[in-house]
Design a protein around this motif. Structure first.
Motif, PDB file in Angstrom:
ATOM      1  N   UNK A   7      20.574 -21.594 -20.593  1.00  0.00           N
ATOM      2  CA  UNK A   7      21.314 -20.743 -19.644  1.00  0.00           C
ATOM      3  C   UNK A   7      22.343 -21.536 -18.850  1.00  0.00           C
ATOM      4  N   UNK A   8      23.116 -22.332 -19.579  1.00  0.00           N
ATOM      5  CA  UNK A   8      24.219 -23.086 -18.987  1.00  0.00           C
ATOM      6  C   UNK A   8      25.528 -22.457 -19.445  1.00  0.00           C
ATOM      7  N   UNK A   9      26.406 -22.144 -18.501  1.00  0.00           N
ATOM      8  CA  UNK A   9      27.643 -21.442 -18.848  1.00  0.00           C
ATOM      9  C   UNK A   9      28.621 -22.332 -19.607  1.00  0.00           C
ATOM     10  N   UNK A  10      28.774 -23.577 -19.161  1.00  0.00           N
ATOM     11  CA  UNK A  10      29.726 -24.462 -19.818  1.00  0.00           C
ATOM     12  C   UNK A  10      29.512 -25.891 -19.360  1.00  0.00           C
ATOM     13  N   UNK A  11      29.723 -26.833 -20.243  1.00  0.00           N
ATOM     14  CA  UNK A  11      29.605 -28.256 -19.923  1.00  0.00           C
ATOM     15  C   UNK A  11      30.899 -28.937 -20.350  1.00  0.00           C
ATOM     16  N   UNK A  12      31.616 -29.650 -19.445  1.00  0.00           N
ATOM     17  CA  UNK A  12      31.243 -29.912 -18.050  1.00  0.00           C
ATOM     18  C   UNK A  12      31.699 -28.825 -17.076  1.00  0.00           C
ATOM     19  N   UNK A  13      32.475 -27.850 -17.545  1.00  0.00           N
ATOM     20  CA  UNK A  13      32.961 -26.812 -16.643  1.00  0.00           C
ATOM     21  C   UNK A  13      31.826 -25.861 -16.306  1.00  0.00           C
ATOM     22  N   UNK A  14      31.734 -25.499 -15.048  1.00  0.00           N
ATOM     23  CA  UNK A  14      30.689 -24.574 -14.623  1.00  0.00           C
ATOM     24  C   UNK A  14      30.488 -24.648 -13.130  1.00  0.00           C
ATOM     25  N   UNK A  15      29.290 -24.334 -12.665  1.00  0.00           N
ATOM     26  CA  UNK A  15      28.994 -24.346 -11.246  1.00  0.00           C
ATOM     27  C   UNK A  15      27.843 -25.270 -10.927  1.00  0.00           C
ATOM     28  N   UNK A  16      27.006 -24.864  -9.941  1.00  0.00           N
ATOM     29  CA  UNK A  16      25.925 -25.716  -9.489  1.00  0.00           C
ATOM     30  C   UNK A  16      24.888 -26.000 -10.551  1.00  0.00           C
ATOM     31  N   UNK A  17      24.518 -24.991 -11.324  1.00  0.00           N
ATOM     32  CA  UNK A  17      23.525 -25.188 -12.386  1.00  0.00           C
ATOM     33  C   UNK A  17      24.032 -26.185 -13.419  1.00  0.00           C
ATOM     34  N   UNK A  18      25.298 -26.072 -13.758  1.00  0.00           N
ATOM     35  CA  UNK A  18      25.887 -26.995 -14.735  1.00  0.00           C
ATOM     36  C   UNK A  18      25.924 -28.417 -14.182  1.00  0.00           C
ATOM     37  N   UNK A  19      26.208 -28.552 -12.893  1.00  0.00           N
ATOM     38  CA  UNK A  19      26.201 -29.866 -12.242  1.00  0.00           C
ATOM     39  C   UNK A  19      24.809 -30.480 -12.286  1.00  0.00           C
ATOM     40  N   UNK A  20      23.798 -29.682 -11.976  1.00  0.00           N
ATOM     41  CA  UNK A  20      22.411 -30.154 -12.004  1.00  0.00           C
ATOM     42  C   UNK A  20      22.027 -30.612 -13.414  1.00  0.00           C
ATOM     43  N   UNK A  21      22.379 -29.802 -14.411  1.00  0.00           N
ATOM     44  CA  UNK A  21      22.057 -30.151 -15.797  1.00  0.00           C
ATOM     45  C   UNK A  21      22.723 -31.451 -16.207  1.00  0.00           C
ATOM     46  N   UNK A  22      23.986 -31.587 -15.856  1.00  0.00           N
ATOM     47  CA  UNK A  22      24.726 -32.805 -16.217  1.00  0.00           C
ATOM     48  C   UNK A  22      24.125 -34.039 -15.566  1.00  0.00           C
ATOM     49  N   UNK A  23      23.807 -33.955 -14.282  1.00  0.00           N
ATOM     50  CA  UNK A  23      23.300 -35.119 -13.553  1.00  0.00           C
ATOM     51  C   UNK A  23      21.913 -35.521 -14.058  1.00  0.00           C
ATOM     52  N   UNK A 168      14.442 -30.988  -5.212  1.00  0.00           N
ATOM     53  CA  UNK A 168      15.770 -30.613  -4.707  1.00  0.00           C
ATOM     54  C   UNK A 168      16.893 -31.079  -5.622  1.00  0.00           C
ATOM     55  N   UNK A 169      18.119 -30.724  -5.251  1.00  0.00           N
ATOM     56  CA  UNK A 169      19.293 -31.305  -5.882  1.00  0.00           C
ATOM     57  C   UNK A 169      19.545 -32.680  -5.274  1.00  0.00           C
ATOM     58  N   UNK A 170      20.558 -33.388  -5.758  1.00  0.00           N
ATOM     59  CA  UNK A 170      20.773 -34.740  -5.273  1.00  0.00           C
ATOM     60  C   UNK A 170      22.225 -35.139  -5.198  1.00  0.00           C
ATOM     61  N   UNK A 171      22.436 -36.394  -4.870  1.00  0.00           N
ATOM     62  CA  UNK A 171      23.767 -37.007  -4.873  1.00  0.00           C
ATOM     63  C   UNK A 171      23.632 -38.402  -5.456  1.00  0.00           C
ATOM     64  N   UNK A 350      18.669 -39.953  -8.842  1.00  0.00           N
ATOM     65  CA  UNK A 350      17.695 -40.819  -9.522  1.00  0.00           C
ATOM     66  C   UNK A 350      16.269 -40.392  -9.181  1.00  0.00           C
ATOM     67  N   UNK A 351      16.004 -40.097  -7.907  1.00  0.00           N
ATOM     68  CA  UNK A 351      14.661 -39.651  -7.529  1.00  0.00           C
ATOM     69  C   UNK A 351      14.366 -38.274  -8.105  1.00  0.00           C
ATOM     70  N   UNK A 352      15.378 -37.395  -8.126  1.00  0.00           N
ATOM     71  CA  UNK A 352      15.203 -36.076  -8.736  1.00  0.00           C
ATOM     72  C   UNK A 352      14.804 -36.225 -10.201  1.00  0.00           C
ATOM     73  N   UNK A 353      15.492 -37.116 -10.910  1.00  0.00           N
ATOM     74  CA  UNK A 353      15.187 -37.336 -12.321  1.00  0.00           C
ATOM     75  C   UNK A 353      13.780 -37.910 -12.494  1.00  0.00           C
TER      76      UNK A 353
END
Length: 377
Positions: A7-23, A168-171, A350-353
């Motif tokens: 359920x990912x719209x596009x990689x790398x283009x997309x929104x928050x879910x795509x960012x989370x998946x990529x990271x 959570x999400x991360x940076x 890194x901690x999220x992963x």
């Protein structure tokens, strides 16, 4: 492990879910895992490899109501047909209904919630009803459910009395970029307010435009973002902006231009009415920005006392807060270092992963043990 994201719209283009998946996905690859990301073809994504992840595109019905569900349907079909993954990670409520099918075939599933979908302004009665019912599939269909915010975790556990794992999400540490692209757009460092998010109603850009237009300032306002199937709303934003030359719509911005926007803003504003744990807000703090956000619980969880808030959906209160901050740069500077230290202390990809990897291993240990035995034979 072989891990599939659905359920990912596009990689790398997309929104928050795509960012989370990529990271997370790219970090799992670095740790020796195989990652398959199922994506639609509607945003220019094609089959191949991206940051070590295998990208598999699937057909989809590109409408507001059916896009993610159709992606998830075709991705689940492929997983069941091939059966060559150890775990399936399903993003979001709605697509969560598909998490039961791999599980029935002996493949563990995880559902990750990114917000209470039924609260979104864009859904009518039928949509809201569907997503309220889908909440049941979040906790009962997969092997394990996770939530990106403590607010969501509490909601699901209080309602269904089932454990939901908080991840959570991360940076990741970043360096500020000097101005280059923004200069070409007529922007000066430290002379603009930044909004960078999807242009959907729940992100609240219309509140910000209303507030800004009633402020006498030479600062500019940058509304960066885009969204599919939201032409009516985007037209409304431009109508609200009128012919005000201070308001810029650069469209969808990513990569170095987005980094420049974050690096050189006077402040960042997120007037959203609904969030999971806002990736854009974390990113803004990660660049050392003073942030202004609506006082919904998810934003308060992210920002704590390291920024400023206003009453949700109250553009006049937002106007008041912005006027105070525009008149007093000292208040803006006061929060910058605090926000940066806070977000890097509390949130880390890194901690999220680490947490995701540990969760996956706990669910697939029997499959991995069986595969190891077969290899030894």
């Amino acid at each position: 492990m072989r891990i599939a994201y659905i359920a990912v719209k596009g990689i790398p283009i997309g929104g928050g879910i795509e960012k989370v998946t990529e990271e997370i996905g790219s970090r799992l690859v670095q740790r020796g895992h195989e990652v398959i990301v199922y994506s639609s073809r509607d945003y220019g994504t094609s089959d191949g490899t991206y940051k070590g992840m295998e990208i598999r595109t699937v057909p989809s019905v590109n409408t507001k109501t059916l896009h993610k569900l159709s992606i998830c349907y075709h991705a689940t079909r492929d997983v069941l047909r091939n059966g060559n993954v150890d775990i399936v990670h399903v993003h979001a409520v709605g697509p969560s209904v598909f998490s039961i099918f791999p599980r029935l075939k002996g493949i563990p599933t995880v559902v990750q919630t990114h917000g209470l979908e039924w609260k979104r302004d864009k859904w009518g009665l039928i949509g809201k009803t569907f997503f309220k019912l889908s909440d049941y599939s979040v906790v009962y269909f997969p092997n394990k459910a996770t939530a990106v915010s403590k607010v969501q975790k509490k909601y699901y556990e209080d309602r269904f009395h089932r454990e939901v794992v908080y991840i959570p999400n991360g940076v990741a540490p970043v360096e500020k970029r000097p101005p280059k692209w923004i200069l070409e757009k007529g922007l000066e460092p430290g002379r603009y307010i930044l909004f960078a998010a999807r242009l959907v109603e729940e992100k609240g850009a219309h509140f910000l435009i209303k507030a800004f237009r009633n402020i006498e300032t030479t600062m500019k306002l940058v509304i960066a973002g885009d969204a599919a199937h939201m032409e009516k709303y985007k037209a409304e934003l431009r109508r609200l902006a009128g012919n005000d030359p201070r308001i810029l719509f650069p469209g969808f911005v990513t990569g170095e231009p987005l980094q420049e926007l974050f690096s050189n803003a006077y402040l960042y504003c997120l007037p959203s009415t609904l969030e999971g744990l806002p990736v854009a807000l974390l990113d803004a703090m990660n660049y050392g920005n003073c942030c202004v956000a609506s006082d919904i619980p998810e934003n308060l969880e992210a920002i704590e006392d390291h920024g400023y808030t206003f009453r949700n959906r109250d553009w006049q209160d937002l106007q008041r807060v912005l006027e105070v901050l525009l008149a007093d740069p000292g208040k803006v500077e006061k929060k910058k270092a605090s926000a940066l230290a806070h977000v890097r202390r509390q949130y880390s990809w890194e901690r999220v992963t680490d947490h995701i990897e540990e969760l996956y291993r706990s669910l697939v240990k029997n499959r991995l043990r069986k595969r190891s035995f077969v290899r030894q034979l």
